[in-house]
Design a protein around this motif. Structure first.
Motif, PDB file in Angstrom:
ATOM      1  N   ALA A  12       1.784  -0.084  -7.797  1.00  0.00           N
ATOM      2  CA  ALA A  12       1.199   0.720  -6.214  1.00  0.00           C
ATOM      3  C   ALA A  12       1.787   2.119  -6.876  1.00  0.00           C
ATOM      4  O   ALA A  12       0.931   3.319  -6.810  1.00  0.00           O
ATOM      5  CB  ALA A  12       1.223   0.594  -4.670  1.00  0.00           C
TER       6      ALA A  12
ATOM      7  N   GLN B 264      -7.782  -2.859 -12.755  1.00  0.00           N
ATOM      8  CA  GLN B 264      -8.544  -2.163 -11.960  1.00  0.00           C
ATOM      9  C   GLN B 264      -9.165  -3.686 -10.823  1.00  0.00           C
ATOM     10  O   GLN B 264      -8.995  -3.070  -9.435  1.00  0.00           O
ATOM     11  CB  GLN B 264      -9.991  -2.883 -12.214  1.00  0.00           C
ATOM     12  CG  GLN B 264      -9.536  -1.069 -13.755  1.00  0.00           C
ATOM     13  CD  GLN B 264     -10.767  -0.507 -14.509  1.00  0.00           C
ATOM     14  OE1 GLN B 264     -12.320  -1.219 -14.473  1.00  0.00           O
ATOM     15  NE2 GLN B 264     -10.853   0.863 -14.706  1.00  0.00           N
TER      16      GLN B 264
ATOM     17  N   GLU C 155      -9.271   4.846 -10.601  1.00  0.00           N
ATOM     18  CA  GLU C 155      -9.824   3.351 -11.479  1.00  0.00           C
ATOM     19  C   GLU C 155     -10.508   4.238 -12.936  1.00  0.00           C
ATOM     20  O   GLU C 155     -10.944   3.369 -13.697  1.00  0.00           O
ATOM     21  CB  GLU C 155     -11.151   2.848 -10.956  1.00  0.00           C
ATOM     22  CG  GLU C 155     -10.911   2.490  -9.726  1.00  0.00           C
ATOM     23  CD  GLU C 155     -11.886   1.438  -8.749  1.00  0.00           C
ATOM     24  OE1 GLU C 155     -12.978   1.826  -9.526  1.00  0.00           O
ATOM     25  OE2 GLU C 155     -12.115   1.000  -7.981  1.00  0.00           O
TER      26      GLU C 155
ATOM     27  N   ILE D 248      -3.797   3.512  -1.622  1.00  0.00           N
ATOM     28  CA  ILE D 248      -3.540   2.839  -3.010  1.00  0.00           C
ATOM     29  C   ILE D 248      -2.728   1.140  -2.824  1.00  0.00           C
ATOM     30  O   ILE D 248      -1.993   1.097  -2.524  1.00  0.00           O
ATOM     31  CB  ILE D 248      -3.524   3.321  -3.886  1.00  0.00           C
ATOM     32  CG1 ILE D 248      -3.618   4.531  -4.122  1.00  0.00           C
ATOM     33  CG2 ILE D 248      -3.728   2.918  -5.315  1.00  0.00           C
ATOM     34  CD1 ILE D 248      -3.388   5.616  -5.450  1.00  0.00           C
TER      35      ILE D 248
ATOM     36  N   VAL E  72       0.863   3.399 -10.217  1.00  0.00           N
ATOM     37  CA  VAL E  72      -0.485   4.233  -9.859  1.00  0.00           C
ATOM     38  C   VAL E  72      -0.909   6.104  -9.057  1.00  0.00           C
ATOM     39  O   VAL E  72      -1.338   6.429  -9.397  1.00  0.00           O
ATOM     40  CB  VAL E  72      -1.576   3.252  -9.543  1.00  0.00           C
ATOM     41  CG1 VAL E  72      -3.277   4.110  -9.313  1.00  0.00           C
ATOM     42  CG2 VAL E  72      -1.935   2.707  -9.867  1.00  0.00           C
TER      43      VAL E  72
ATOM     44  N   THR F 121       1.312  -0.854   0.014  1.00  0.00           N
ATOM     45  CA  THR F 121       0.073   0.160  -0.038  1.00  0.00           C
ATOM     46  C   THR F 121       0.406   1.484  -0.359  1.00  0.00           C
ATOM     47  O   THR F 121       1.847   1.794   0.365  1.00  0.00           O
ATOM     48  CB  THR F 121      -0.931   0.152   1.048  1.00  0.00           C
ATOM     49  OG1 THR F 121      -1.546  -1.037   1.169  1.00  0.00           O
ATOM     50  CG2 THR F 121      -2.025   1.000   1.308  1.00  0.00           C
TER      51      THR F 121
ATOM     52  N   ILE G 188      -5.785  -3.383  -7.734  1.00  0.00           N
ATOM     53  CA  ILE G 188      -5.731  -1.868  -6.960  1.00  0.00           C
ATOM     54  C   ILE G 188      -7.832  -1.604  -6.692  1.00  0.00           C
ATOM     55  O   ILE G 188      -8.233  -2.079  -6.436  1.00  0.00           O
ATOM     56  CB  ILE G 188      -6.373  -0.692  -7.845  1.00  0.00           C
ATOM     57  CG1 ILE G 188      -5.332  -1.150  -8.881  1.00  0.00           C
ATOM     58  CG2 ILE G 188      -6.371   0.516  -7.582  1.00  0.00           C
ATOM     59  CD1 ILE G 188      -5.049   0.419 -10.213  1.00  0.00           C
TER      60      ILE G 188
ATOM     61  N   VAL H  21      -2.821  -2.779  -4.250  1.00  0.00           N
ATOM     62  CA  VAL H  21      -2.518  -3.664  -4.666  1.00  0.00           C
ATOM     63  C   VAL H  21      -2.083  -5.042  -4.853  1.00  0.00           C
ATOM     64  O   VAL H  21      -0.914  -4.789  -3.778  1.00  0.00           O
ATOM     65  CB  VAL H  21      -1.463  -2.263  -6.182  1.00  0.00           C
ATOM     66  CG1 VAL H  21      -0.954  -3.863  -7.215  1.00  0.00           C
ATOM     67  CG2 VAL H  21      -1.152  -1.498  -6.114  1.00  0.00           C
TER      68      VAL H  21
END
Length: 249
Positions: free
Chosen positions: A134, A104, A82, A120, A137, A47, A107, A122
Protein backbone atom coordinates in the motif's frame (compact mmCIF):
# COMPACT_ATOMS: atom_id res chain seq x y z
CA UNK A 1 -49.16 -35.56 -11.03
CA UNK A 2 -46.93 -34.92 -8.00
CA UNK A 3 -48.52 -34.55 -4.61
CA UNK A 4 -48.23 -31.12 -3.06
CA UNK A 5 -47.07 -30.69 0.52
CA UNK A 6 -49.15 -28.29 2.63
CA UNK A 7 -47.97 -26.32 5.62
CA UNK A 8 -49.62 -28.79 7.99
CA UNK A 9 -47.88 -31.72 6.30
CA UNK A 10 -44.60 -29.85 6.36
CA UNK A 11 -44.96 -29.16 10.08
CA UNK A 12 -45.70 -32.82 10.78
CA UNK A 13 -42.76 -33.88 8.67
CA UNK A 14 -40.37 -31.49 10.50
CA UNK A 15 -41.73 -32.68 13.84
CA UNK A 16 -41.24 -36.28 12.80
CA UNK A 17 -37.76 -35.90 11.29
CA UNK A 18 -36.40 -32.98 13.32
CA UNK A 19 -33.33 -35.01 14.17
CA UNK A 20 -32.33 -35.09 10.49
CA UNK A 21 -32.47 -31.29 10.23
CA UNK A 22 -30.57 -30.84 13.50
CA UNK A 23 -27.92 -33.39 12.49
CA UNK A 24 -27.29 -31.81 9.08
CA UNK A 25 -27.20 -28.31 10.64
CA UNK A 26 -24.59 -29.44 13.17
CA UNK A 27 -22.56 -30.96 10.35
CA UNK A 28 -22.81 -27.63 8.49
CA UNK A 29 -21.45 -25.73 11.50
CA UNK A 30 -18.64 -28.25 11.96
CA UNK A 31 -17.59 -28.11 8.30
CA UNK A 32 -17.58 -24.31 8.13
CA UNK A 33 -15.60 -24.13 11.39
CA UNK A 34 -12.99 -26.57 10.07
CA UNK A 35 -12.77 -24.75 6.73
CA UNK A 36 -12.44 -21.36 8.40
CA UNK A 37 -9.82 -22.36 10.96
CA UNK A 38 -7.74 -24.90 9.06
CA UNK A 39 -8.33 -24.61 5.30
CA UNK A 40 -9.02 -21.00 4.32
CA UNK A 41 -6.02 -18.69 4.34
CA UNK A 42 -6.47 -15.52 6.48
CA UNK A 43 -6.47 -12.23 4.60
CA UNK A 44 -5.19 -8.96 6.09
CA UNK A 45 -6.06 -5.47 4.85
CA UNK A 46 -4.63 -2.00 5.37
CA UNK A 47 -5.28 1.40 3.83
CA UNK A 48 -3.31 4.53 3.07
CA UNK A 49 -5.15 7.81 2.41
CA UNK A 50 -4.24 10.44 -0.18
CA UNK A 51 -5.38 13.89 -1.19
CA UNK A 52 -4.73 15.14 -4.73
CA UNK A 53 -5.08 18.85 -5.51
CA UNK A 54 -5.27 19.98 -9.14
CA UNK A 55 -3.55 23.18 -10.23
CA UNK A 56 -5.88 26.16 -10.22
CA UNK A 57 -5.33 28.59 -13.06
CA UNK A 58 -7.26 31.33 -11.28
CA UNK A 59 -5.90 33.24 -8.31
CA UNK A 60 -9.39 33.43 -6.85
CA UNK A 61 -10.69 30.99 -4.25
CA UNK A 62 -11.68 27.50 -5.37
CA UNK A 63 -15.33 27.27 -6.30
CA UNK A 64 -17.71 24.35 -5.64
CA UNK A 65 -17.50 23.28 -9.29
CA UNK A 66 -13.73 22.91 -8.95
CA UNK A 67 -14.15 20.67 -5.91
CA UNK A 68 -16.68 18.50 -7.78
CA UNK A 69 -14.20 18.20 -10.65
CA UNK A 70 -11.50 17.09 -8.23
CA UNK A 71 -13.85 14.45 -6.82
CA UNK A 72 -14.65 13.14 -10.30
CA UNK A 73 -10.93 12.98 -11.04
CA UNK A 74 -10.57 10.20 -8.46
CA UNK A 75 -11.78 7.74 -11.12
CA UNK A 76 -8.86 8.91 -13.26
CA UNK A 77 -6.46 8.41 -10.37
CA UNK A 78 -7.82 4.87 -9.93
CA UNK A 79 -7.05 4.09 -13.58
CA UNK A 80 -3.53 5.51 -13.21
CA UNK A 81 -2.86 3.44 -10.09
CA UNK A 82 -3.96 0.27 -11.90
CA UNK A 83 -1.91 1.20 -14.99
CA UNK A 84 1.48 -0.43 -15.68
CA UNK A 85 3.15 2.96 -15.16
CA UNK A 86 2.55 2.44 -11.42
CA UNK A 87 2.04 -1.32 -11.16
CA UNK A 88 5.27 -2.28 -12.95
CA UNK A 89 7.38 -0.02 -10.73
CA UNK A 90 5.78 -1.40 -7.58
CA UNK A 91 6.40 -4.97 -8.78
CA UNK A 92 10.03 -4.08 -9.41
CA UNK A 93 10.36 -2.63 -5.89
CA UNK A 94 8.89 -5.86 -4.48
CA UNK A 95 11.50 -7.95 -6.28
CA UNK A 96 9.19 -9.24 -9.01
CA UNK A 97 7.44 -11.61 -6.59
CA UNK A 98 4.02 -10.76 -8.03
CA UNK A 99 2.54 -10.46 -11.48
CA UNK A 100 0.64 -7.40 -12.61
CA UNK A 101 -2.71 -9.21 -12.44
CA UNK A 102 -1.99 -10.53 -8.94
CA UNK A 103 -1.06 -7.07 -7.69
CA UNK A 104 -4.12 -5.43 -9.25
CA UNK A 105 -6.38 -7.96 -7.48
CA UNK A 106 -4.87 -6.95 -4.14
CA UNK A 107 -5.53 -3.23 -4.66
CA UNK A 108 -8.86 -1.50 -4.06
CA UNK A 109 -9.53 2.23 -4.28
CA UNK A 110 -11.75 3.47 -1.44
CA UNK A 111 -13.66 6.69 -2.07
CA UNK A 112 -15.78 8.83 0.23
CA UNK A 113 -18.89 10.69 -0.82
CA UNK A 114 -18.32 14.40 -1.45
CA UNK A 115 -14.66 14.15 -0.46
CA UNK A 116 -11.40 14.66 -2.34
CA UNK A 117 -9.69 12.15 -0.07
CA UNK A 118 -9.41 8.57 -1.30
CA UNK A 119 -7.73 5.48 0.05
CA UNK A 120 -5.59 2.72 -1.40
CA UNK A 121 -6.61 -0.52 0.28
CA UNK A 122 -4.41 -3.57 -0.09
CA UNK A 123 -5.38 -7.10 0.97
CA UNK A 124 -2.75 -9.80 1.36
CA UNK A 125 -2.06 -13.01 3.28
CA UNK A 126 0.75 -11.21 5.13
CA UNK A 127 -0.15 -8.07 7.12
CA UNK A 128 3.35 -6.57 6.81
CA UNK A 129 3.47 -7.11 3.08
CA UNK A 130 0.00 -5.59 2.72
CA UNK A 131 1.23 -2.40 4.40
CA UNK A 132 4.41 -2.42 2.31
CA UNK A 133 2.47 -2.73 -0.94
CA UNK A 134 0.00 0.00 0.00
CA UNK A 135 2.77 2.46 0.87
CA UNK A 136 4.75 1.59 -2.28
CA UNK A 137 1.69 2.13 -4.48
CA UNK A 138 0.97 5.49 -2.82
CA UNK A 139 4.60 6.65 -3.10
CA UNK A 140 4.88 5.53 -6.74
CA UNK A 141 1.64 7.27 -7.61
CA UNK A 142 2.84 10.43 -5.86
CA UNK A 143 6.12 10.42 -7.81
CA UNK A 144 4.62 9.82 -11.27
CA UNK A 145 1.25 11.59 -11.28
CA UNK A 146 2.66 15.05 -12.08
CA UNK A 147 4.15 13.76 -15.32
CA UNK A 148 0.80 12.32 -16.46
CA UNK A 149 -1.81 14.97 -15.60
CA UNK A 150 -1.66 18.54 -14.34
CA UNK A 151 -1.88 18.40 -10.52
CA UNK A 152 -0.61 20.75 -7.87
CA UNK A 153 0.10 18.40 -5.00
CA UNK A 154 -0.32 14.80 -3.88
CA UNK A 155 -0.39 14.49 -0.11
CA UNK A 156 -0.21 11.16 1.70
CA UNK A 157 -2.39 11.86 4.74
CA UNK A 158 -1.77 8.57 6.54
CA UNK A 159 0.55 5.71 5.74
CA UNK A 160 -0.62 2.12 5.83
CA UNK A 161 0.21 0.10 8.93
CA UNK A 162 0.24 -3.66 9.42
CA UNK A 163 -3.06 -4.86 10.83
CA UNK A 164 -2.79 -8.15 12.74
CA UNK A 165 -6.55 -8.73 12.73
CA UNK A 166 -7.64 -10.67 9.61
CA UNK A 167 -10.55 -9.31 7.58
CA UNK A 168 -11.42 -12.77 6.29
CA UNK A 169 -12.49 -15.44 6.74
CA UNK A 170 -15.19 -14.44 9.21
CA UNK A 171 -15.83 -17.41 11.52
CA UNK A 172 -19.18 -16.22 12.89
CA UNK A 173 -20.53 -15.33 9.45
CA UNK A 174 -19.40 -18.64 7.99
CA UNK A 175 -21.03 -20.54 10.87
CA UNK A 176 -24.33 -18.71 10.29
CA UNK A 177 -24.12 -19.64 6.60
CA UNK A 178 -23.32 -23.22 7.60
CA UNK A 179 -26.39 -23.40 9.83
CA UNK A 180 -28.68 -21.98 7.13
CA UNK A 181 -27.31 -24.27 4.43
CA UNK A 182 -27.47 -27.25 6.81
CA UNK A 183 -31.08 -26.43 7.73
CA UNK A 184 -32.12 -26.21 4.08
CA UNK A 185 -30.30 -29.42 3.18
CA UNK A 186 -31.80 -31.16 6.20
CA UNK A 187 -35.28 -29.96 5.22
CA UNK A 188 -34.80 -31.18 1.63
CA UNK A 189 -33.47 -34.52 2.90
CA UNK A 190 -36.47 -34.86 5.22
CA UNK A 191 -38.86 -34.21 2.32
CA UNK A 192 -37.08 -36.80 0.20
CA UNK A 193 -37.18 -39.38 2.99
CA UNK A 194 -40.85 -38.67 3.62
CA UNK A 195 -41.90 -38.92 -0.04
CA UNK A 196 -39.92 -42.14 -0.55
CA UNK A 197 -41.41 -43.76 2.56
CA UNK A 198 -44.13 -46.11 1.26
CA UNK A 199 -45.10 -47.52 4.64
CA UNK A 200 -48.63 -46.98 5.98
CA UNK A 201 -48.28 -44.99 9.21
CA UNK A 202 -51.84 -43.66 9.50
CA UNK A 203 -55.29 -45.13 8.86
CA UNK A 204 -56.19 -41.93 6.96
CA UNK A 205 -53.99 -43.10 4.10
CA UNK A 206 -56.18 -46.19 3.73
CA UNK A 207 -59.51 -44.38 3.85
CA UNK A 208 -58.72 -41.02 2.21
CA UNK A 209 -56.00 -41.77 -0.35
CA UNK A 210 -56.64 -45.41 -1.21
CA UNK A 211 -60.42 -45.38 -0.65
CA UNK A 212 -60.42 -48.66 1.20
CA UNK A 213 -62.67 -49.57 4.11
CA UNK A 214 -61.02 -49.56 7.51
CA UNK A 215 -61.81 -52.92 9.09
CA UNK A 216 -59.74 -52.63 12.22
CA UNK A 217 -56.33 -52.21 13.80
CA UNK A 218 -53.70 -54.77 14.67
CA UNK A 219 -51.76 -53.72 17.70
CA UNK A 220 -48.11 -54.58 18.09
CA UNK A 221 -47.06 -56.16 21.35
CA UNK A 222 -43.71 -55.61 22.97
CA UNK A 223 -41.53 -58.52 24.06
CA UNK A 224 -42.45 -57.85 27.67
CA UNK A 225 -46.15 -57.93 26.86
CA UNK A 226 -45.68 -61.16 24.89
CA UNK A 227 -43.84 -62.74 27.83
CA UNK A 228 -46.56 -61.66 30.27
CA UNK A 229 -49.28 -62.98 27.96
CA UNK A 230 -47.51 -66.33 27.63
CA UNK A 231 -47.12 -66.45 31.41
CA UNK A 232 -50.85 -65.82 31.84
CA UNK A 233 -51.67 -68.59 29.36
CA UNK A 234 -49.38 -71.05 31.17
CA UNK A 235 -51.02 -70.19 34.50
CA UNK A 236 -54.48 -70.58 32.96
CA UNK A 237 -53.64 -73.96 31.45
CA UNK A 238 -52.11 -75.14 34.72
CA UNK A 239 -55.17 -73.98 36.67
CA UNK A 240 -57.60 -75.74 34.32
CA UNK A 241 -55.54 -78.90 34.45
CA UNK A 242 -55.54 -78.80 38.24
CA UNK A 243 -59.30 -78.40 38.32
CA UNK A 244 -59.78 -81.42 36.07
CA UNK A 245 -57.48 -83.56 38.18
CA UNK A 246 -59.20 -82.55 41.41
CA UNK A 247 -62.62 -83.10 39.87
CA UNK A 248 -61.62 -86.60 38.71
CA UNK A 249 -60.55 -87.62 42.23
Amino acid sequence: MMNTIGMADLYKMIKKRWWVIVLVSVVGIALTTILTNYVLIPQYATTTQLLVSRKNVNTQSIEIGEIETNIQMINTYRDIIEDPVVIDKVINELGNTLTGVELQKKIEIITQEDSQIFGIKVTDTNPNRAAEIANLVAATFQENIDGIINVENVAILSKAKANAAPVSPNLMLNQVVGVLVGFLLGLILSIILETRDKKVHDEKIITEKLGWIHLGNITEMTLREVAEEEKKQVVTVATNHSKKVLGGD
